[in-house]
Design a protein around this motif. Structure first.
Motif, PDB file in Angstrom:
ATOM      1  N   LEU A  89     -15.635  30.412  -1.127  1.00 43.38           N
ATOM      2  CA  LEU A  89     -14.818  31.261  -1.996  1.00 43.38           C
ATOM      3  C   LEU A  89     -14.004  30.311  -2.882  1.00 43.38           C
ATOM      4  CD1 LEU A  89     -15.704  33.081   0.384  1.00 43.38           C
ATOM      5  CD2 LEU A  89     -13.502  34.271   0.163  1.00 43.38           C
ATOM      6  N   ARG A  90     -14.572  29.917  -4.017  1.00 44.60           N
ATOM      7  CA  ARG A  90     -13.973  28.835  -4.798  1.00 44.60           C
ATOM      8  C   ARG A  90     -13.631  29.230  -6.226  1.00 44.60           C
ATOM      9  NH1 ARG A  90     -17.198  23.512  -2.405  1.00 44.60           N
ATOM     10  NH2 ARG A  90     -16.660  23.999  -0.250  1.00 44.60           N
ATOM     11  N   ASP A  91     -13.677  30.517  -6.491  1.00 44.45           N
ATOM     12  CA  ASP A  91     -13.419  30.959  -7.854  1.00 44.45           C
ATOM     13  C   ASP A  91     -11.906  31.118  -8.087  1.00 44.45           C
ATOM     14  OD1 ASP A  91     -13.636  31.909 -10.409  1.00 44.45           O
ATOM     15  OD2 ASP A  91     -14.395  33.895  -9.817  1.00 44.45           O
ATOM     16  N   PHE A  92     -11.201  30.017  -7.879  1.00 40.48           N
ATOM     17  CA  PHE A  92      -9.757  29.990  -8.133  1.00 40.48           C
ATOM     18  C   PHE A  92      -9.397  28.582  -8.579  1.00 40.48           C
ATOM     19  CE2 PHE A  92      -8.252  27.686  -4.315  1.00 40.48           C
ATOM     20  CZ  PHE A  92      -9.375  27.751  -3.500  1.00 40.48           C
ATOM     21  N   ASP A  93      -8.186  28.380  -9.024  1.00 39.38           N
ATOM     22  CA  ASP A  93      -7.773  27.066  -9.517  1.00 39.38           C
ATOM     23  C   ASP A  93      -7.492  26.161  -8.323  1.00 39.38           C
ATOM     24  OD1 ASP A  93      -6.555  24.841 -10.611  1.00 39.38           O
ATOM     25  OD2 ASP A  93      -5.460  25.985 -12.136  1.00 39.38           O
ATOM     26  N   VAL A  94      -8.544  25.453  -7.913  1.00 38.66           N
ATOM     27  CA  VAL A  94      -8.503  24.660  -6.688  1.00 38.66           C
ATOM     28  C   VAL A  94      -7.448  23.561  -6.770  1.00 38.66           C
ATOM     29  CG1 VAL A  94      -9.848  23.042  -5.286  1.00 38.66           C
ATOM     30  CG2 VAL A  94     -10.914  25.169  -6.105  1.00 38.66           C
ATOM     31  N   HIS A  95      -7.331  22.945  -7.921  1.00 40.23           N
ATOM     32  CA  HIS A  95      -6.383  21.836  -8.044  1.00 40.23           C
ATOM     33  C   HIS A  95      -4.942  22.334  -8.066  1.00 40.23           C
ATOM     34  CE1 HIS A  95      -9.366  18.713  -8.173  1.00 40.23           C
ATOM     35  NE2 HIS A  95     -10.103  19.561  -8.921  1.00 40.23           N
ATOM     36  N   LYS A  96      -4.762  23.505  -8.655  1.00 43.40           N
ATOM     37  CA  LYS A  96      -3.429  24.120  -8.623  1.00 43.40           C
ATOM     38  C   LYS A  96      -3.048  24.454  -7.175  1.00 43.40           C
ATOM     39  CE  LYS A  96      -1.471  25.308 -11.940  1.00 43.40           C
ATOM     40  NZ  LYS A  96      -0.419  24.604 -12.724  1.00 43.40           N
ATOM     41  N   ALA A  97      -4.045  24.930  -6.450  1.00 40.03           N
ATOM     42  CA  ALA A  97      -3.793  25.279  -5.053  1.00 40.03           C
ATOM     43  C   ALA A  97      -3.414  24.032  -4.261  1.00 40.03           C
ATOM     44  CB  ALA A  97      -5.027  25.949  -4.441  1.00 40.03           C
ATOM     45  N   TYR A  98      -4.130  22.933  -4.510  1.00 41.03           N
ATOM     46  CA  TYR A  98      -3.802  21.695  -3.802  1.00 41.03           C
ATOM     47  C   TYR A  98      -2.394  21.226  -4.158  1.00 41.03           C
ATOM     48  CZ  TYR A  98      -4.033  17.148  -1.708  1.00 41.03           C
ATOM     49  OH  TYR A  98      -3.751  16.066  -0.921  1.00 41.03           O
ATOM     50  N   GLU A  99      -2.076  21.344  -5.419  1.00 38.12           N
ATOM     51  CA  GLU A  99      -0.731  20.979  -5.898  1.00 38.12           C
ATOM     52  C   GLU A  99       0.340  21.781  -5.150  1.00 38.12           C
ATOM     53  OE1 GLU A  99      -0.225  21.315 -10.259  1.00 38.12           O
ATOM     54  OE2 GLU A  99       1.598  22.468  -9.808  1.00 38.12           O
ATOM     55  N   ALA A 100       0.066  23.056  -4.988  1.00 36.82           N
ATOM     56  CA  ALA A 100       1.018  23.910  -4.291  1.00 36.82           C
ATOM     57  C   ALA A 100       1.186  23.483  -2.843  1.00 36.82           C
ATOM     58  CB  ALA A 100       0.554  25.372  -4.364  1.00 36.82           C
ATOM     59  N   MET A 101       0.059  23.204  -2.200  1.00 35.77           N
ATOM     60  CA  MET A 101       0.093  22.808  -0.781  1.00 35.77           C
ATOM     61  C   MET A 101       0.790  21.464  -0.614  1.00 35.77           C
ATOM     62  SD  MET A 101      -3.816  23.711   0.220  1.00 35.77           S
ATOM     63  CE  MET A 101      -4.538  25.303  -0.140  1.00 35.77           C
ATOM     64  N   TYR A 102       0.464  20.560  -1.523  1.00 32.39           N
ATOM     65  CA  TYR A 102       1.060  19.217  -1.471  1.00 32.39           C
ATOM     66  C   TYR A 102       2.569  19.317  -1.612  1.00 32.39           C
ATOM     67  CZ  TYR A 102       1.603  14.229  -2.449  1.00 32.39           C
ATOM     68  OH  TYR A 102       1.976  12.918  -2.391  1.00 32.39           O
ATOM     69  N   LYS A 103       3.013  20.251  -2.479  1.00 29.85           N
ATOM     70  CA  LYS A 103       4.448  20.424  -2.713  1.00 29.85           C
ATOM     71  C   LYS A 103       5.179  20.813  -1.426  1.00 29.85           C
ATOM     72  CE  LYS A 103       7.819  23.057  -5.415  1.00 29.85           C
ATOM     73  NZ  LYS A 103       8.019  24.192  -6.319  1.00 29.85           N
ATOM     74  N   SER A 104       4.678  21.808  -0.734  1.00 31.18           N
ATOM     75  CA  SER A 104       5.414  22.230   0.463  1.00 31.18           C
ATOM     76  C   SER A 104       5.278  21.209   1.583  1.00 31.18           C
ATOM     77  CB  SER A 104       4.961  23.614   0.932  1.00 31.18           C
ATOM     78  OG  SER A 104       3.610  23.589   1.308  1.00 31.18           O
ATOM     79  N   ALA A 105       4.160  20.475   1.580  1.00 31.62           N
ATOM     80  CA  ALA A 105       3.955  19.489   2.648  1.00 31.62           C
ATOM     81  C   ALA A 105       4.812  18.247   2.446  1.00 31.62           C
ATOM     82  CB  ALA A 105       2.484  19.101   2.719  1.00 31.62           C
ATOM     83  N   THR A 106       5.201  17.980   1.215  1.00 24.32           N
ATOM     84  CA  THR A 106       5.853  16.687   0.952  1.00 24.32           C
ATOM     85  C   THR A 106       7.274  16.792   0.400  1.00 24.32           C
ATOM     86  OG1 THR A 106       4.950  16.618  -1.280  1.00 24.32           O
ATOM     87  CG2 THR A 106       3.615  15.592   0.460  1.00 24.32           C
ATOM     88  N   THR A 107       7.682  17.954  -0.083  1.00 24.26           N
ATOM     89  CA  THR A 107       9.031  18.062  -0.658  1.00 24.26           C
ATOM     90  C   THR A 107      10.068  17.848   0.435  1.00 24.26           C
ATOM     91  OG1 THR A 107       8.309  19.570  -2.386  1.00 24.26           O
ATOM     92  CG2 THR A 107      10.658  19.616  -1.824  1.00 24.26           C
ATOM     93  N   GLY A 163      14.261  17.553   1.595  1.00 19.65           N
ATOM     94  CA  GLY A 163      15.562  18.136   1.278  1.00 19.65           C
ATOM     95  C   GLY A 163      15.565  19.646   1.399  1.00 19.65           C
ATOM     96  N   LYS A 164      16.715  20.195   1.037  1.00 16.10           N
ATOM     97  CA  LYS A 164      16.961  21.637   1.192  1.00 16.10           C
ATOM     98  C   LYS A 164      16.075  22.486   0.288  1.00 16.10           C
ATOM     99  CE  LYS A 164      20.362  21.844   4.200  1.00 16.10           C
ATOM    100  NZ  LYS A 164      20.130  22.527   5.482  1.00 16.10           N
ATOM    101  N   ASP A 165      15.472  21.838  -0.723  1.00 16.42           N
ATOM    102  CA  ASP A 165      14.720  22.605  -1.701  1.00 16.42           C
ATOM    103  C   ASP A 165      13.358  23.065  -1.211  1.00 16.42           C
ATOM    104  OD1 ASP A 165      16.756  22.418  -3.471  1.00 16.42           O
ATOM    105  OD2 ASP A 165      15.947  20.659  -4.511  1.00 16.42           O
ATOM    106  N   ASN A 166      12.957  22.616  -0.033  1.00 23.51           N
ATOM    107  CA  ASN A 166      11.655  23.028   0.471  1.00 23.51           C
ATOM    108  C   ASN A 166      11.758  24.418   1.088  1.00 23.51           C
ATOM    109  OD1 ASN A 166       9.143  23.346   1.715  1.00 23.51           O
ATOM    110  ND2 ASN A 166       8.924  21.124   1.937  1.00 23.51           N
ATOM    111  N   LEU A 167      11.329  25.401   0.290  1.00 22.66           N
ATOM    112  CA  LEU A 167      11.494  26.794   0.705  1.00 22.66           C
ATOM    113  C   LEU A 167      10.667  27.113   1.950  1.00 22.66           C
ATOM    114  CD1 LEU A 167      12.843  29.457  -0.497  1.00 22.66           C
ATOM    115  CD2 LEU A 167      10.534  30.045  -1.217  1.00 22.66           C
ATOM    116  N   LEU A 168       9.457  26.536   2.017  1.00 20.69           N
ATOM    117  CA  LEU A 168       8.544  26.923   3.090  1.00 20.69           C
ATOM    118  C   LEU A 168       8.739  26.105   4.354  1.00 20.69           C
ATOM    119  CD1 LEU A 168       5.285  27.499   1.010  1.00 20.69           C
ATOM    120  CD2 LEU A 168       6.989  29.174   1.732  1.00 20.69           C
TER     121      LEU A 168
END
Lengths: 746, 746
Positions: A442-460, A462-467
């Motif tokens: 199921l790959r009909d989505f913006d895969v790189h955007k998705a990775y960017e999103a995942m990377y953000k929550s995994a690496t941010t 401080g207090k700004d990490n919402l997840l």
């Protein structure tokens, strides 16, 4: 007083002609399953993934009810053991643990007008429900009620006795704890308005409006509004005769806003006169609610709409055909499938408009569905894997929705509700959901955007990490230490490990080798929590020492427990699905692992009502020779906890997750490692299961599973996958899709 | 704590340059007159007949206030002896006796955000007001506040200290007893919404919405809503931290509706930073409120708008120029004129739209003004006669408005308020108002429609007669008998007699002789009530006997009194203005009449605070040789009850009626027979009064009145009207307009 009649009787009541010699799958669905014992499902009229549901609301207004929504933590508009009906609520949640939605309460009464729900409610009889349809008879008024639905519009029909009759819309009450509504008369037969919903799980800022347009089929003799008048004090109170009461507005016709407002329509009905009410809703605007109503129902009768709802359900259920099995097994199975298909549900209007995630904009979903109600801490365990297999085009839109949420809000969802991130439960569950879908094609989505999103929550940090609010500790220590008594620190970290394992696989697939290495290493941090002394995971303090004293049984029955959320250390200690081999080594080898896991069941530490240990029975199958334990435990759990009765789901259905556990267990496939495209196999309940596949995603059009245990031969002896013997009780999605056929021998 | 500073000091404070060597009439106006002693005027910024007024609201939130709006029957947003300011209320009534309007409460604070008015209010100092402008300094916050206005838009400017500052809009409180509002953020600097108003004099169905758009001049750092959370019970209460409190909504940006809601804008202000707030309103729609705001204020600074307001007031006041008299007399005079020009006020938007009288339609007033706030039981006695003389084009639109109300609603107004007939007080007062205008040449309205309307209320029998609910008795008996202890039966009938006299004159003028005869006969029914025993009017029972026991003094000081509304038999017994000759005969001749009337004053039975006996002093002038008593009593009453102080109006100003009594008494013309175009003359306060006339209606462009008492010669010896000696102290409007000039000699 109350009696649920079978489908047959409902048919005899003559409302629609549902006569068919052919087997219909909708007839197996028992909408009352899960409607007591805290299952929090409901028997209301709803379509698969429908925005609208029309649900009998029976949790307020009478002390004769067993459960009252305000007297305890309460999260469902309906309980099967209650008796006092105060109307139909429009737009509801199925299988959640916090009070929310369940508003726009529509009631019919006869006799003198009374707008106080403590008075106007009624007991009921002749209750029946089928997919897309619900009916009862109000004993106090001798009014026959029926409800059906489209995706965004509820249709209710009342059959009145002769005399003065009323239709009431109560905007002051509801399951939600939010208050405040506005309504406006548009014409003799139409009102419109908005009501505030929200504070799911008492998150005060997670609020959002619902908009509605309500049309009655017959112009009333008179109509008006009501508003509860807040109590006044002193001299003022003496002069206002409505002080502290429901004031009736008989002449006013413009906007009425307030905490507790409603509208009434009064008729002089003939015996048997039917009046229909259509309630269109939108989360965007009143205009869109009207457009939804018009485009979905114009020119269609109640019977047309009911029939169409049934056809839609029938088509959805028919994606899986089963043969063999008892009537009860089929009922349990198709009821579980029904419950699995309610959430996530669509958010967009017929014109595509939907409210931005955590923002004020109105966006458009184009040709795709925009989904909402993502209870991901639950559903990432099996619901999305199931959807990827059987309804991949829907799962595809859900993944697109999740990535769009990141684009709109800056974060993937955790527990999203109508555009609000409620931040309920813990972890980073969108990662395994998206990764799993990706690996299943199921790959009909913006895969790189998705990775960017995942990377953000995994690496941010401080207090700004919402997840991942405790990411600083997690990254620095490899685990989350206990900093507050009930901060659920271990549960948080365990979720991050699962997510990071999925993220590592995804990074690998995208060629990001160093990221993959980093996240894989992080995913193994669970070892920090392993206590040799207890053979369990155990909370750790910031200084690296274990929490003491420690009782691995603490947390049973939802009692608070340091480090663990909604469970004991036993319910969490095997929740390292991505590294069962590593955990086995920690525990001292296979036999110790098996013994420890078996003792969870034997000593009653297994909690069949909640997610953390939901995959435990499948872990036995990692070990050759121990697979029979999976089959034994799954069969026992199915038999003990799932039935066709109102208490037939073990605790909260968690937007279908519990039902989906039963469903996949009955098929014999279970995705025990979120984010990893693999299934553990177990003996199916049916002789033959045929799942329609989508060639676009799966490369073939069906998956066939054959062979259930017969007689004394309870355990699988041999598995034939696509004609070849399988050397394991685990299978990858790719293997399965390639084979298209599993045969079990006993 | 609080000190009202003179205009000079306000100028020194440097806000606007109001320097002029020339005399300005606006400088005579003392907006604080009538703001205590139950005068119920206010010092807010308002234009003549303006829809908008911006009024300091100081009647709630603190026990240190002398008067609290909820602790007693209370009808004004401001009392001069109170000290606790909770904001500016937008759209208010001046001089009424029931709680209403006074909402959209706008406050500025500094320091930590607090949205509870019991906390955020402040004492104040440096209070000053001039026509169209009000200012004070909030002692708690050191915030300097200023307000000015256009017809439909309030403009408020706050000068902040350095630090955290807030602008608050409270929609939960107000003088009105109605609750319920909805608001919505439009942008960083704009919110819009609607609030329910009404229940004037506790009439529960007289409710209507006000719509608003509010713009702030500077985008805030943060903003949000609040809503008071109704107290929850039981377990629910434990979980909701906002239970029973003001909840802040910091992220939600869409519609918020509720009983007690508001919005906040938070700033980080520099020392002396000014932020301006513009509040446009409409009684039609939010869109119209925005259009009103834009078209009235776009491109104009606070100073521009304030200056324009002053110019408008100056031009209006300049319709009457006075010479001679003391500074205090001029101040009393122009303040009375100011108060007389506040109501009725316009209802239509800049685009002409207004809400139908007692209906749901939106209509358009075209080139004319649509007026509202018709407190006719008061104003039919002098305000409309005054307007016909000095502002006839406005009175013409008011008559048109009244006839249009009949067309829209089926009845002429009695006490109309923003499209609602509140049915406050009694009688049929629109009849004399319209007839009086007609006879004064204001005939540009549908005369036959007007007659039809009058005929309807005068002749309709049964419960359907909205204006004369006791018409069956009145028509059958010639009087209204007492059927319930406090049914005000005599007061009702006395009003009908006055109206029927006017109607008879109108019928005559339209050639309807038999109607005229019938209504004239009806108008004399007051004789039924005359009690020889007491020499007063006295309630009668259905069987024709007088009520006994009977105390003609009962009813003083607003105590309840059988048969009489807000007064004693003494206050009503001479209220037969249309048949003083007949009453004189009943009473036994001139001397007995004079003695009885004089004793009302001598024995303290005269009530200078209320309307029924308001014309008593003028009745002496019907009798040759007794006119000095009129002059003496009027002079004494003016001197005793009217001043430049906050208590300078004797009781409720009754939308200008009390002020208008002073105004006309100081000019020396009083219209003592409503519906009859005549004036009784008395000695003016000034050497010379020049009233600008409108040649279109009056045939000339000014009326000059000359000659005030000098030294010991207090009483008029001779009246020269247009060069000819007048043989009476009464004059018809026609005579006066023909002459254009009155000279008094002493």
């Amino acid at each position: 007083m109350k009696r649920r009649v079978g489908l047959f009787l409902a048919v005899v009541l003559g409302l629609t002609m549902v006569a068919s010699a052919q087997e219909r799958l909708v007839d197996y669905v028992q909408p009352f399953v899960g409607t007591t014992n805290f299952g929090t499902t409901n028997p209301g009229a709803v379509l698969p993934h429908g925005m609208m549901s029309v649900v009998p609301f029976n949790v307020m207004g009478s002390e004769e009810n067993r459960f009252d929504k305000d007297a305890r933590w309460w999260s469902t508009p309906y309980d099967h053991t209650n008796t006092y009906f105060t109307g139909f609520s429009h737009v509801n949640l199925s299988g959640v643990g916090c009070p929310e939605m369940g508003s726009l309460l529509l009631m019919a009464t006869s006799g003198k007008l009374d707008v106080d729900y403590r008075n106007y409610g009624s007991t009921y009889t002749d209750e029946a429900a089928t997919p897309g349809y619900y009916t009862n008879r109000l004993t106090k008024y001798n009014i026959f009620t029926e409800a059906t639905t489209t995706l965004r519009t509820g249709i209710t029909r009342f059959t009145f006795p002769k005399g003065e009759s009323h239709i009431l819309l109560n905007l002051g009450e509801g399951l939600t704890n939010e208050t405040g509504a506005m309504l406006r008369r548009v014409s003799d037969t139409e009102i419109e308005g908005t009501k505030l919903l929200g504070t799911f799980c008492y998150n005060p800022q997670a609020v959002f409006p619902i908009y509605f347009v309500m049309q009655v089929s017959t112009a009333p003799n008179s109509q008006g509004y009501w508003k509860y008048q807040r109590p006044m004090k002193g001299v003022e109170a003496e002069w206002d005769k409505d002080n502290g009461q429901y004031k009736l507005y008989t002449k006013y016709t413009k906007e009425l806003a307030g905490d507790d407002v409603g509208a009434f329509f009064t008729y002089d009905t003939e015996e048997g006169e039917q009046i229909e009410v259509r309630m269109g809703v939108s989360f965007v605007s009143i205009e869109n609610a009207r457009e939804n109503l018009q485009r979905e129902t114009e020119g269609q009768s109640f019977a047309d709409i009911r029939k169409r709802a049934e056809e839609i359900w029938e088509a959805d259920l028919a994606r899986i055909q089963v043969e063999g099995g008892t009537l009860e097994q089929k009922q349990i199975f198709y009821t579980a499938l029904y419950h699995t298909l309610i959430h996530p549900n669509i958010l967009q209007d017929v014109n595509g408009a939907y409210p931005q995630m955590e923002g004020g904009k109105i966006l458009n979903s184009g040709v795709h569905n925009r989904y909402t109600v993502f209870s991901l801490w639950d559903t990432y365990r099996n619901v999305h894997q199931f959807l990827s297999l059987v309804y991949p085009e829907r799962q595809m839109d859900m993944v697109r929705t999740m990535v769009a949420m990141y684009e709109e809000h800056g974060w993937l969802p955790k527990w999203e509700l109508y555009g609000r991130e409620t931040l309920t439960m813990e972890g980073d569950p969108a990662i395994p959901v998206i990764v799993d879908s990706y690996f299943k094609g199921l790959r009909d989505f913006d895969v790189h955007k998705a990775y960017e999103a995942m990377y953000k929550s995994a690496t941010t940090v401080g207090k700004d990490n919402l997840l991942r609010p405790d990411n600083d500790d997690y990254l620095a220590l490899g685990y989350v230490p206990l900093r507050e008594k009930y901060d659920n620190s271990v549960s948080h970290a365990l979720e991050y490990y699962v997510a990071d394992n999925a993220l590592a696989l995804f990074a690998d697939a995208l060629g990001k080798k160093s990221d993959a290495k980093r996240f894989r290493a992080q995913s193994l941090g669970y070892k920090n929590y392993y206590s040799k002394e207890y053979g369990t995971l155990r909370p750790k303090l910031p200084n690296g020492t274990f929490l003491a004293p420690f009782n691995p049984k603490q947390g049973e029955n939802f009692e608070p427990n340091p480090g663990f959320h909604e469970g004991s250390a036993y319910n969490y200690s095997f929740f390292v699905p991505h590294d069962i081999a590593g955990l086995t080594k920690l525990m001292g080898g296979k036999q110790k692992f098996i013994n420890a896991l078996q003792s969870i069941f034997d000593k009653g530490h297994y909690d069949p009502t909640n997610e953390p240990n939901i995959a435990y029975p499948y872990l036995f199958s990692y070990f050759r020779g121990e697979e029979w334990r999976t089959q034994k435990m799954v069969t026992e759990l199915l038999s003990k906890h799932f039935s066709t009765q109102p208490d037939g789901i073990p605790g909260n259905d968690d937007t279908g997750t519990m039902s989906c556990w039963a469903l996949m267990s009955m098929i014999g496939l279970y995705p025990d490692v979120p984010g990893v495209p693999e299934y553990t196999l177990t003996a199916p309940t049916f002789d033959r299961v045929v799942i329609k596949l989508n060639p676009k995603y799966h490369g073939r059009d069906q998956l066939v599973i054959e062979g259930k245990p017969i007689g004394d031969n309870q355990y699988i002896k041999e598995i034939i996958l696509g004609g070849k013997k399988l050397n394991s009780h685990r299978v990858t999605h790719e293997q399965l899709m390639k084979a298209g056929y599993i045969q079990y021998k006993y």
